[in-house]
Design a protein around this motif. Structure first.
Motif, mmCIF file in Angstrom:
data_model
loop_
_atom_site.group_PDB
_atom_site.id
_atom_site.type_symbol
_atom_site.label_atom_id
_atom_site.label_comp_id
_atom_site.label_asym_id
_atom_site.label_seq_id
_atom_site.Cartn_x
_atom_site.Cartn_y
_atom_site.Cartn_z
ATOM 1 N N LEU A 136 3.618 -0.720 -12.305
ATOM 2 C CA LEU A 136 3.524 0.305 -13.337
ATOM 3 C C LEU A 136 2.843 1.530 -12.762
ATOM 4 N N ILE A 137 3.315 2.710 -13.156
ATOM 5 C CA ILE A 137 2.599 3.933 -12.825
ATOM 6 C C ILE A 137 2.428 4.742 -14.105
ATOM 7 N N ALA A 138 1.455 5.652 -14.091
ATOM 8 C CA ALA A 138 1.207 6.501 -15.260
ATOM 9 C C ALA A 138 1.049 7.949 -14.834
ATOM 10 N N HIS A 139 1.496 8.820 -15.715
ATOM 11 C CA HIS A 139 1.247 10.247 -15.589
ATOM 12 C C HIS A 139 0.624 10.732 -16.885
ATOM 13 N N ARG A 140 -0.404 11.560 -16.748
ATOM 14 C CA ARG A 140 -1.070 12.141 -17.899
ATOM 15 C C ARG A 140 -0.881 13.666 -17.841
ATOM 16 N N ASP A 141 -0.347 14.223 -18.912
ATOM 17 C CA ASP A 141 -0.154 15.670 -19.014
ATOM 18 C C ASP A 141 -0.747 16.131 -20.334
ATOM 19 N N GLY A 142 -2.030 16.502 -20.280
ATOM 20 C CA GLY A 142 -2.733 16.822 -21.511
ATOM 21 C C GLY A 142 -2.848 15.580 -22.376
ATOM 22 N N ALA A 143 -2.342 15.657 -23.607
ATOM 23 C CA ALA A 143 -2.405 14.518 -24.516
ATOM 24 C C ALA A 143 -1.232 13.561 -24.329
ATOM 25 N N VAL A 144 -0.258 13.954 -23.503
ATOM 26 C CA VAL A 144 0.930 13.129 -23.297
ATOM 27 C C VAL A 144 0.673 12.132 -22.174
ATOM 28 N N LYS A 145 0.906 10.854 -22.465
ATOM 29 C CA LYS A 145 0.744 9.794 -21.463
ATOM 30 C C LYS A 145 2.097 9.117 -21.282
ATOM 31 N N ARG A 146 2.496 8.971 -20.014
ATOM 32 C CA ARG A 146 3.810 8.401 -19.715
ATOM 33 C C ARG A 146 3.624 7.199 -18.802
ATOM 34 N N TRP A 177 2.624 6.224 -26.314
ATOM 35 C CA TRP A 177 2.959 6.526 -24.928
ATOM 36 C C TRP A 177 4.463 6.804 -24.808
ATOM 37 N N GLU A 178 4.828 7.659 -23.867
ATOM 38 C CA GLU A 178 6.216 7.786 -23.463
ATOM 39 C C GLU A 178 6.502 6.752 -22.380
ATOM 40 N N LEU A 179 7.739 6.257 -22.324
ATOM 41 C CA LEU A 179 8.104 5.198 -21.394
ATOM 42 C C LEU A 179 9.237 5.653 -20.486
ATOM 43 N N ASP A 211 1.827 10.027 -5.999
ATOM 44 C CA ASP A 211 1.722 11.177 -6.895
ATOM 45 C C ASP A 211 1.235 10.812 -8.286
ATOM 46 N N ALA A 212 1.252 9.538 -8.628
ATOM 47 C CA ALA A 212 0.909 9.110 -9.985
ATOM 48 C C ALA A 212 -0.580 9.304 -10.260
ATOM 49 N N ASP A 213 -0.919 9.366 -11.537
ATOM 50 C CA ASP A 213 -2.328 9.428 -11.932
ATOM 51 C C ASP A 213 -2.986 8.056 -11.878
ATOM 52 N N ALA A 214 -2.176 7.000 -11.918
ATOM 53 C CA ALA A 214 -2.689 5.637 -11.765
ATOM 54 C C ALA A 214 -1.514 4.713 -11.474
ATOM 55 N N ASN A 227 -4.770 7.848 -6.576
ATOM 56 C CA ASN A 227 -5.428 8.182 -7.835
ATOM 57 C C ASN A 227 -5.604 6.935 -8.690
ATOM 58 N N HIS A 228 -6.723 6.859 -9.393
ATOM 59 C CA HIS A 228 -6.900 5.811 -10.387
ATOM 60 C C HIS A 228 -7.633 6.422 -11.575
ATOM 61 N N ASP A 229 -7.384 5.848 -12.729
ATOM 62 C CA ASP A 229 -7.883 6.416 -13.974
ATOM 63 C C ASP A 229 -8.471 5.285 -14.808
#
Length: 289
Positions: free
Chosen positions: A195-205, A233-235, A247-250, A272-274
């Motif tokens: 799994l990877i995640a991207h955070r863009d402001g309040a949007v979490k993917r 969350w967006e998927l 490149d991911a935020d986590a 990166n880890h969050d």
């Protein structure tokens, strides 16, 4: 520490037949032992209750269909699981469902439930995270569709390659592995989904690898995606390449037994880890039954 509990599915014993794990139980001519011709599932039980049991039974049935393997009825599995958990009587346990093609030429599958303690190492890696290596799985991401007889989407007993990959990682100062395909796609871990995640402001993917790329569909990944969607969350489903991991935020490896383990380093490079996202996903996992 309680011993491993074995419960064989036996028509003469509707609740399952308890067997002594300290004594031989499997025939040497069983095709599970001689050819790895069988399937299995592993799930976590908490306070005597198996988690995501229907999802695991469904995936067991899917694997059995790919192998043209006859399965006992779901009710027999559920009864044997409860017998094993009652005998084990500990708050946390690993439950394995195993079925082989049986003794050669007998035409009767061998099926059993195994209940055992959760290794402390699994718990520790949830907390401290993982260092992983990228390893070539040796096939391209379209092979599963071209060659269904390779059983890439089944959870078979033939785990020698996966275990060899983990030994290689440990020999090279890493905890785990993320497999990549010959055409450069991210696949899965030997015993986990990526799994990877991207955070863009309040949007979490939240993104995982393509399910048609020859990976085993993860029951925990699927349940977590459903919970994350409900939480806003967006998927997404790949395709992912190694650069996406960096490149991911986590990045996490997720599985039924270890649950959510954050990735700290890939091939020795810190990523990166969050901690906030990890805590949020762990809270979602805690709601899954």
């Amino acid at each position: 520490m309680p011993q491993t509990i074995l419960v064989f599915l036996d028509p003469a014993h509707p609740a399952g037949r308890l067997a002594d794990s300290r004594q031989p139980q499997l025939f040497a001519t069983d095709l599970g032992a001689t050819r790895g011709d069988g399937i299995f599932e592993s799930l976590l039980a908490l306070d005597g209750r198996p988690r995501k049991v229907q999802a695991h039974l469904d995936r067991l049935a899917s694997s059995a269909e790919l192998l043209e393997l006859e399965l006992p009825a779901a009710a027999a599995w559920l009864a044997a699981i409860q017998t094993g958990l009652a005998e084990f009587a500990q708050p946390e346990a690993i439950v394995k469902l195993l079925v082989t093609r049986g003794v050669e030429d007998a035409g009767q599958p061998t099926a059993w439930v195994q209940v055992a303690a959760l290794p402390e190492s699994s718990k520790a890696l949830r907390e401290k995270g993982l260092d992983v290596l990228l390893l070539d799985r040796g096939y391209d991401s379209g092979l599963a569709e071209r060659a269904p007889w390779l059983l890439l989407g089944a959870k078979t007993l033939s785990y020698a390659v996966n275990m060899a990959a983990l030994r290689y990682a440990h020999q090279h100062d890493a905890d785990d592995v993320i497999f990549t395909s010959a055409d450069g796609r991210v696949l899965e871990g030997p015993t986990s989904s990526v799994l990877i995640a991207h955070r863009d402001g309040a949007v979490k993917r939240l993104i995982t690898t393509q399910l048609d790329s020859g990976i085993l569909p993860g029951t925990t990944q699927g349940a977590l995606f459903a919970a994350a969607k409900d939480a806003g969350w967006e998927l997404g489903y790949g395709p992912l390449v190694p650069a996406d991991l960096f490149d991911a935020d986590a990045v996490w490896l997720v599985s039924s037994i270890r649950l959510l383990a954050p990735v700290n380093r890939i091939d020795g490079t810190e990523i990166n880890h969050d901690a906030e996202l990890t805590a949020e996903l762990n809270a979602l996992l805690a709601t899954i039954r």
